[in-house]
Design an enzyme around this catalytic site. Structure first.
Site, PDB file in Angstrom:
ATOM      1  N   ASP A 137       0.821  -1.221   0.000  1.00 41.42           N
ATOM      2  CA  ASP A 137       0.000   0.000   0.000  1.00 41.42           C
ATOM      3  C   ASP A 137       0.856   1.273   0.000  1.00 41.42           C
ATOM      4  O   ASP A 137       0.359   2.349  -0.331  1.00 41.42           O
ATOM      5  CB  ASP A 137      -0.923   0.019   1.231  1.00 41.42           C
ATOM      6  CG  ASP A 137      -1.806  -1.213   1.310  1.00 41.42           C
ATOM      7  OD1 ASP A 137      -2.052  -1.825   0.254  1.00 41.42           O
ATOM      8  OD2 ASP A 137      -2.238  -1.563   2.418  1.00 41.42           O
ATOM      9  N   MET A 179      -5.683  -2.937  -5.206  1.00 43.84           N
ATOM     10  CA  MET A 179      -5.583  -2.889  -3.737  1.00 43.84           C
ATOM     11  C   MET A 179      -4.995  -1.551  -3.280  1.00 43.84           C
ATOM     12  O   MET A 179      -4.770  -0.654  -4.092  1.00 43.84           O
ATOM     13  CB  MET A 179      -4.734  -4.050  -3.244  1.00 43.84           C
ATOM     14  CG  MET A 179      -5.501  -5.336  -3.096  1.00 43.84           C
ATOM     15  SD  MET A 179      -4.492  -6.566  -2.253  1.00 43.84           S
ATOM     16  CE  MET A 179      -5.736  -7.801  -1.889  1.00 43.84           C
TER      17      MET A 179
HETATM   18  O1  F6P Z   1      -2.363  -4.041   3.343  1.00 42.00           O
HETATM   19  C1  F6P Z   1      -2.153  -4.871   2.258  1.00 42.00           C
HETATM   20  C2  F6P Z   1      -3.470  -5.308   1.667  1.00 42.00           C
HETATM   21  O2  F6P Z   1      -3.204  -6.145   0.558  1.00 42.00           O
HETATM   22  C3  F6P Z   1      -4.406  -4.171   1.269  1.00 42.00           C
HETATM   23  O3  F6P Z   1      -4.048  -3.585   0.048  1.00 42.00           O
HETATM   24  C4  F6P Z   1      -5.716  -4.892   1.249  1.00 42.00           C
HETATM   25  O4  F6P Z   1      -6.785  -3.993   1.488  1.00 42.00           O
HETATM   26  C5  F6P Z   1      -5.593  -5.858   2.393  1.00 42.00           C
HETATM   27  O5  F6P Z   1      -4.207  -6.046   2.600  1.00 42.00           O
HETATM   28  C6  F6P Z   1      -6.236  -7.195   2.154  1.00 42.00           C
HETATM   29  O6  F6P Z   1      -6.196  -7.895   3.348  1.00 42.00           O
HETATM   30  P1  F6P Z   1      -6.343  -9.464   3.480  1.00 42.00           P
HETATM   31  O7  F6P Z   1      -5.090 -10.083   2.930  1.00 42.00           O
HETATM   32  O8  F6P Z   1      -6.485  -9.699   4.926  1.00 42.00           O
HETATM   33  O9  F6P Z   1      -7.517  -9.862   2.661  1.00 42.00           O
END
Ligand code: F6P
Length: 359
Positions: A137, A179
């Protein structure tokens, strides 16, 4: 004897192994006797005393390996003072106990925002902590770049490139949802790199009519297709005044799987034109780190090891203007690095004709 603990926490990304390798190789080279202990699945391992001794061989051959050899998990910061089920200890006390039981000289935590909040909590309780900045991010305060970001930009860009060819053939409008959680760095960079026509990021709330106008303007210039790069956290102008909790609630009750599908339906209603949606999702976090991230992660790891050797703790490693720096954990913890509205890439993108949905 130097005894170092290591863990990777939160969502994984490319470059975690490269960074751990950078720490380990530097320590093995610079110190006669080093023992490294890896906690399994991030703070879960530290809480539950689930760890393994890492031999030097375990840090070989992992420079190009995606994911994390230690495993990871999400352990919310807000629960760290909660008692552990069936125990009289809180999670925080359990982590301190694990550190002391292994007689560690320091703990290296590789992670993003949540990880660094917990890292600061541990540092506040006299543990020697060094944080390394990972996240696709790129929203970590105190560093220009975090490793994982560029690899994700490369993947997201190649998704846009792929969509471009099919969108051109069919003369279609595509929304590619990327993302980035609550910030727009990934979408901004991939959007510009992939030649998106519209870029929607959380920092710039959009209006559906404005996006529709941008697409119509392209059609009237005889451009057969349009590409919208949209951040998963993008917000409509009407949502801009909602608190984070209110927005979360609104999203959880939304009748669409994600914001891209909602926008597709809205544009269809507004323009009577069918819109396709592509969501690459976790693919953006997967696979081998790109060369830039291998270098950045290695620099972060080596610099982190140098701080350990100098006995300087309570810092996250960062990079400012391409120079490695140490940033106090109290400066990093709890702060988000959003895209500033006067960011030069936003300005250049606007000037070169990319729409942000607020025009
Ligand atoms: O923080 C990294 C990230 O990939 C974000 O871009 C995304 O919103 C989130 O993690 C997704 O989380 P998870 O892997 O718990 O679904």
């Amino acid at each position: 004897m130097l005894r170092v603990g290591m863990l990777t926490s939160g969502g994984d990304c490319q470059g975690l192994n490269a960074a751990m390798r950078g720490v380990a190789k530097t320590l093995y080279e610079q110190v006669d006797e080093v023992e490294i202990y890896g906690f399994i699945d991030g703070y879960r391992g530290l809480i539950e005393f689930d760890y393994r001794y890492m031999s030097p061989a375990q840090f070989s051959g992992i420079l190009t390996l995606g994911g994390t050899i230690l495993g990871t998990s999400r352990q919310p910061f807000k629960n760290m003072l909660d008692p552990i089920e069936g125990s009289s200890m809180t999670k925080l006390e359990a982590m301190i106990t694990s550190y002391r039981r292994l007689n560690l000289d320091c703990l290296v935590t590789l992670g993003g925002n949540g990880t660094h909040k917990t890292a600061k909590l541990l540092a506040d309780h006299d543990l020697n902590v060094i944080g390394l900045p990972k996240t696709i991010d790129n929203d970590l305060w105190g560093t220009d770049k975090s490793f994982g970001f560029q690899s994700a930009v490369d993947i997201a860009t190649s998704v846009i490139d792929g969509i471009h060819t099919t969108a051109t053939s069919h003369g279609r409008i595509f929304i590619i949802e990327l993302m980035g959680h609550n910030v727009g760095w990934l979408t901004l960079h991939a959007g510009v790199a992939g030649g998106a026509d519209v870029i929607l990021i959380p920092e710039i709330p959009y209006r559906v009519e404005s996006v529709a106008r941008a697409i119509s303007a392209r059609s009237s210039q005889k451009k057969r297709f349009s590409i919208i790069a949209m951040a998963e956290g993008a917000i409509e102008a009407s949502e801009a005044d909602l608190s984070r909790e209110e927005l979360k609630l609104a999203r959880s009750t939304m009748e669409y799987p994600s914001v891209a599908y909602r926008l597709a339906a809205q544009l269809d209603a507004e323009m009577g034109q069918e819109i396709r949606v592509t969501v690459p999702g976790h693919f953006q976090r997967g696979g081998t780190p790109c060369p830039y991230d291998r270098v950045l992660a290695t620099r972060c790891g080596c610099y982190g090891a140098e701080l350990i050797l100098k006995g300087e703790f309570g810092y996250m490693v960062g990079v400012h203007d391409n120079v490695m720096v140490k940033v106090p954990l109290e400066e990093v913890a709890g702060r988000l690095k959003s895209v500033p509205l006067d960011n030069d890439l936003v300005t250049f993108a606007r000037r070169s004709g990319i729409f942000f949905g607020d025009e």
